[in-house]
Design an enzyme around this catalytic site. Structure first.
Site, PDB file in Angstrom:
ATOM      1  N   CYS A  65       0.823  -1.215   0.000  1.00 20.49           N
ATOM      2  CA  CYS A  65       0.000   0.000   0.000  1.00 20.49           C
ATOM      3  C   CYS A  65       0.859   1.268   0.000  1.00 20.49           C
ATOM      4  O   CYS A  65       1.528   1.568   0.988  1.00 20.49           O
ATOM      5  CB  CYS A  65      -0.914  -0.037   1.232  1.00 20.49           C
ATOM      6  SG  CYS A  65      -1.786   1.482   1.584  1.00 20.49           S
ATOM      7  N   CYS A 108      -0.063   3.824   2.715  1.00 19.84           N
ATOM      8  CA  CYS A 108       0.406   3.359   4.028  1.00 19.84           C
ATOM      9  C   CYS A 108       1.875   3.731   4.225  1.00 19.84           C
ATOM     10  O   CYS A 108       2.272   4.212   5.297  1.00 19.84           O
ATOM     11  CB  CYS A 108       0.245   1.842   4.150  1.00 19.84           C
ATOM     12  SG  CYS A 108      -1.438   1.243   3.938  1.00 19.84           S
TER      13      CYS A 108
END
Length: 145
Positions: free
Chosen positions: A59, A62
């Protein structure tokens, strides 16, 4: 020569300022090292809320949060003092249990739990430092109601 010394001194001061902003990190406990049950016990014994970061290794947002917001010294100071911060890899077996139980559909997702383990609030996406700290204060206010 004096100009060079001043330039070097400026660089040290500049780098020290950067380390103030990006030097301190949030002290995340990691699901690979400690179970959620043990985090709940710790939160209850310290009477602190839990801030859970549910992420995926692939991600991009993230990773951006790790590099920026979670590395901000003001965020780190606030969250280290006021919360038990817990990182959960959504792709690990215990992480998939969390994803399913709390219906996590996007990454990153942040779950705030009371010291007793009750889900109080959830956020999704990328947050700049000030907004994340404001959301944390708002969430703590929800708990007091």
């Amino acid at each position: 020569m004096i100009f060079l010394k001043n330039k070097i001194a400026f660089m040290f001061v500049f780098m020290a300022g950067l380390s103030q902003v990006y030097g301190q990190q949030m002290n995340f406990l990691k699901m690979q090292e400690i179970s959620f049950e043990d985090v709940l016990k710790k939160a209850k014994s310290e009477n602190k809320m839990i801030f859970m970061d549910v992420y995926a290794v692939w991600c991009g947002p993230c990773k951006l949060m790790d590099k920026t917001t979670f590395s901000d010294s003001l965020v780190a100071k606030k969250f280290n003092a006021e919360f038990i911060a817990y990182k959960v890899n959504a792709e690990d077996v215990p992480g998939r249990v969390i994803v399913q139980k709390y219906m996590v559909n996007a990454f990153p997702t942040y779950l705030f739990f009371s010291p007793d383990g009750e889900l109080v609030n959830r956020l999704e996406g990328v947050f700049p430092p000030k907004l994340l700290m404001d959301e944390a204060d708002y969430t703590k206010g929800l708990l007091k109601k």
